[in-house]
Design a protein around this motif. Structure first.
Motif, PDB file in Angstrom:
ATOM      1  N   SER A 173       0.859  -1.092   0.014  1.00  0.00           N
ATOM      2  CA  SER A 173       0.263   0.037  -0.003  1.00  0.00           C
ATOM      3  C   SER A 173       0.605   1.259   0.019  1.00  0.00           C
ATOM      4  N   VAL A 174       2.155   1.104   0.240  1.00  0.00           N
ATOM      5  CA  VAL A 174       3.123   2.255   0.183  1.00  0.00           C
ATOM      6  C   VAL A 174       3.017   3.132  -1.127  1.00  0.00           C
ATOM      7  N   VAL A 175       3.294   2.205  -2.252  1.00  0.00           N
ATOM      8  CA  VAL A 175       3.214   2.923  -3.441  1.00  0.00           C
ATOM      9  C   VAL A 175       2.449   2.112  -4.493  1.00  0.00           C
ATOM     10  N   THR A 176       2.100   2.605  -5.693  1.00  0.00           N
ATOM     11  CA  THR A 176       1.666   1.901  -6.702  1.00  0.00           C
ATOM     12  C   THR A 176       2.509   0.833  -7.390  1.00  0.00           C
ATOM     13  N   LYS A 177       2.306  -0.170  -7.429  1.00  0.00           N
ATOM     14  CA  LYS A 177       3.585  -1.247  -8.134  1.00  0.00           C
ATOM     15  C   LYS A 177       2.934  -1.895  -9.509  1.00  0.00           C
ATOM     16  N   CYS A 178       3.722  -2.196 -10.383  1.00  0.00           N
ATOM     17  CA  CYS A 178       3.376  -3.042 -11.312  1.00  0.00           C
ATOM     18  C   CYS A 178       4.290  -4.248 -11.731  1.00  0.00           C
ATOM     19  N   VAL A 179       3.786  -5.202 -12.618  1.00  0.00           N
ATOM     20  CA  VAL A 179       4.707  -6.294 -12.826  1.00  0.00           C
ATOM     21  C   VAL A 179       4.609  -6.456 -14.492  1.00  0.00           C
ATOM     22  N   PHE A 180       5.830  -6.666 -14.995  1.00  0.00           N
ATOM     23  CA  PHE A 180       5.605  -6.610 -16.488  1.00  0.00           C
ATOM     24  C   PHE A 180       5.216  -8.167 -16.854  1.00  0.00           C
ATOM     25  N   GLU A 181       4.490  -8.095 -17.957  1.00  0.00           N
ATOM     26  CA  GLU A 181       3.799  -9.379 -18.437  1.00  0.00           C
ATOM     27  C   GLU A 181       4.377  -9.498 -19.839  1.00  0.00           C
ATOM     28  N   PRO A 182       5.375 -10.107 -20.113  1.00  0.00           N
ATOM     29  CA  PRO A 182       5.919 -10.168 -21.435  1.00  0.00           C
ATOM     30  C   PRO A 182       4.859 -10.710 -22.546  1.00  0.00           C
ATOM     31  N   GLU A 183       4.172 -11.632 -22.094  1.00  0.00           N
ATOM     32  CA  GLU A 183       3.124 -12.254 -23.057  1.00  0.00           C
ATOM     33  C   GLU A 183       2.306 -11.131 -23.690  1.00  0.00           C
ATOM     34  N   LEU A 184       2.008 -10.173 -22.766  1.00  0.00           N
ATOM     35  CA  LEU A 184       0.979  -9.244 -23.274  1.00  0.00           C
ATOM     36  C   LEU A 184       1.683  -7.872 -23.634  1.00  0.00           C
ATOM     37  N   ASN A 185       2.848  -7.887 -23.228  1.00  0.00           N
ATOM     38  CA  ASN A 185       3.526  -6.439 -23.631  1.00  0.00           C
ATOM     39  C   ASN A 185       2.948  -5.535 -22.724  1.00  0.00           C
ATOM     40  N   LEU A 186       2.565  -5.600 -21.632  1.00  0.00           N
ATOM     41  CA  LEU A 186       1.689  -4.608 -20.604  1.00  0.00           C
ATOM     42  C   LEU A 186       2.176  -4.820 -19.241  1.00  0.00           C
ATOM     43  N   TYR A 187       2.152  -3.871 -18.231  1.00  0.00           N
ATOM     44  CA  TYR A 187       2.570  -3.908 -17.030  1.00  0.00           C
ATOM     45  C   TYR A 187       1.261  -3.949 -16.311  1.00  0.00           C
ATOM     46  N   ARG A 188       1.193  -5.178 -15.421  1.00  0.00           N
ATOM     47  CA  ARG A 188       0.021  -5.170 -14.661  1.00  0.00           C
ATOM     48  C   ARG A 188       0.032  -4.624 -13.180  1.00  0.00           C
ATOM     49  N   ILE A 189      -0.862  -3.829 -13.130  1.00  0.00           N
ATOM     50  CA  ILE A 189      -0.926  -3.267 -11.472  1.00  0.00           C
ATOM     51  C   ILE A 189      -1.114  -4.089 -10.409  1.00  0.00           C
ATOM     52  N   VAL A 190      -0.355  -4.494  -9.710  1.00  0.00           N
ATOM     53  CA  VAL A 190      -0.846  -5.451  -8.386  1.00  0.00           C
ATOM     54  C   VAL A 190      -0.872  -4.600  -7.082  1.00  0.00           C
ATOM     55  N   ALA A 191      -0.645  -3.165  -7.009  1.00  0.00           N
ATOM     56  CA  ALA A 191      -0.915  -2.707  -5.708  1.00  0.00           C
ATOM     57  C   ALA A 191      -1.272  -1.199  -6.107  1.00  0.00           C
ATOM     58  N   HIS A 192      -2.191  -0.560  -5.628  1.00  0.00           N
ATOM     59  CA  HIS A 192      -2.737   0.596  -5.869  1.00  0.00           C
ATOM     60  C   HIS A 192      -2.398   1.549  -4.820  1.00  0.00           C
ATOM     61  N   LYS A 193      -2.060   2.878  -5.202  1.00  0.00           N
ATOM     62  CA  LYS A 193      -1.867   4.086  -4.115  1.00  0.00           C
ATOM     63  C   LYS A 193      -2.668   4.964  -4.522  1.00  0.00           C
ATOM     64  N   GLY A 194      -3.924   5.319  -3.801  1.00  0.00           N
ATOM     65  CA  GLY A 194      -4.647   6.532  -4.333  1.00  0.00           C
ATOM     66  C   GLY A 194      -5.138   6.451  -5.716  1.00  0.00           C
ATOM     67  N   LYS A 195      -5.306   7.526  -6.417  1.00  0.00           N
ATOM     68  CA  LYS A 195      -5.943   7.544  -7.750  1.00  0.00           C
ATOM     69  C   LYS A 195      -4.713   7.740  -8.798  1.00  0.00           C
ATOM     70  N   VAL A 196      -3.475   6.998  -8.413  1.00  0.00           N
ATOM     71  CA  VAL A 196      -2.361   7.424  -9.390  1.00  0.00           C
ATOM     72  C   VAL A 196      -2.665   7.161 -10.888  1.00  0.00           C
ATOM     73  N   VAL A 197      -3.061   5.943 -11.030  1.00  0.00           N
ATOM     74  CA  VAL A 197      -3.164   5.534 -12.532  1.00  0.00           C
ATOM     75  C   VAL A 197      -4.457   5.691 -13.094  1.00  0.00           C
ATOM     76  N   SER A 198      -5.585   6.209 -12.316  1.00  0.00           N
ATOM     77  CA  SER A 198      -7.006   6.512 -13.008  1.00  0.00           C
ATOM     78  C   SER A 198      -6.967   7.198 -14.230  1.00  0.00           C
ATOM     79  N   HIS A 199      -5.907   7.712 -14.751  1.00  0.00           N
ATOM     80  CA  HIS A 199      -5.854   8.336 -16.273  1.00  0.00           C
ATOM     81  C   HIS A 199      -5.004   7.817 -16.914  1.00  0.00           C
TER      82      HIS A 199
END
Length: 274
Positions: free
Chosen positions: A19-45
């Motif tokens: 919960s300290v900071v928003t975190k993501c993990v790279f998923e090479p099969e999708l070529n995207l970074y999946r959010i695994v932990a949210h902190k506020g509305k950092v990634v809402s936009h």
């Protein structure tokens, strides 16, 4: 997706406070970074949301493996920009923390699955001015923003199928955008608009957008643009304003407006009185 879950478990085992900071993990099969932990509305936009389990089998039947959970994903430019601002921590598929410097190495290695440096600098420039920026065509894609596919009189099973179709279309639109990173003009590929830009808006909703304020194509400042490329871009803008982001070797961005309307001459031609 299993890799992301494994990394998330490792982070929890290490006693990391998710919960300290928003975190993501790279998923090479999708070529995207999946959010695994949210902190506020950092990634809402930022990013896209879809159910990665939704798919179509060989018989054309849509299945979600009984999982309707939706995950949030970031594109490379979004992950790097938020990391540079100290708002995001990025981990690779093995759970190793990646710094902004690590992510910048993708530009040095010419990763074909990611955007090139000129496109990223243009993205960073626009975001830095407060604009909301997405890959061209994603939010205005009817597949991503498809809403009601059923009518009030539909039975329960029909409504369930409509939900699955909607989820499948959103996933396909997201993966399509992930597989087509923004490029610059004058490359070997067909000229394409890179980004859709929306005005700053605290109530902005990715699934309820109208036309962007303007669209942006990216070019190298020292590279000429031929008329055929400009004509292709003008056909792509579909009524929206179009700007060209010219990126110099020093990283300076010059934004140029482009329109397809006739320019009225300042000096009107002299006509002789009959």
């Amino acid at each position: 997706m299993e890799g992301s879950a494994h990394v998330q478990t490792k982070l929890e085992d290490k006693g990391s406070s998710l919960s300290v900071v928003t975190k993501c993990v790279f998923e090479p099969e999708l070529n995207l970074y999946r959010i695994v932990a949210h902190k506020g509305k950092v990634v809402s936009h930022y990013g896209v949301s879809f159910n990665p389990n939704i798919k179509v089998d060989k018989c054309g039947i849509i299945s979600d493996n009984e999982s309707t959970e939706t995950f949030n994903y970031l594109f490379f430019e979004e992950a790097l920009y938020l990391t540079q601002r100290g708002l995001l921590q990025v981990y690779d598929a093995d759970g190793q923390l990646l710094t902004a410097k690590d992510l910048f190495k993708c530009f040095e290695n010419n990763c074909s699955s990611q955007i090139i440096i000129e496109a990223y600098l243009s993205y960073m420039h626009l975001r830095g001015q407060g604009y909301i920026v997405f890959r061209h065509g994603l939010l205005t894609d009817s597949s991503y923003n498809v809403h009601e596919l059923n009518t009030p009189g539909d039975d329960v099973e029909t409504k369930k199928m409509a939900v699955k179709v909607r989820a499948l279309k959103r996933k396909e639109a997201s993966l399509r955008a992930a597989s087509q990173p923004p490029q610059i003009l004058n490359s070997e590929k067909e000229p394409k608009i890179a980004f859709d830009v929306f005005e700053p808006n605290s109530h902005f909703a990715k699934t309820k957008v109208s036309s962007p304020e303007f669209m942006v194509a990216v070019t190298n400042y020292n590279s000429p643009i031929d008329m055929s490329s400009l004509n292709i871009l003008l056909r792509q803008k579909r009524g929206s304003n179009l700007r060209i982001a010219a990126v110099s070797e020093s990283g300076t961005i010059v934004m140029l407006g482009l329109c397809d309307k006739e320019v009225v001459p300042i000096i009107q031609p002299i006509t002789e009185n009959v």
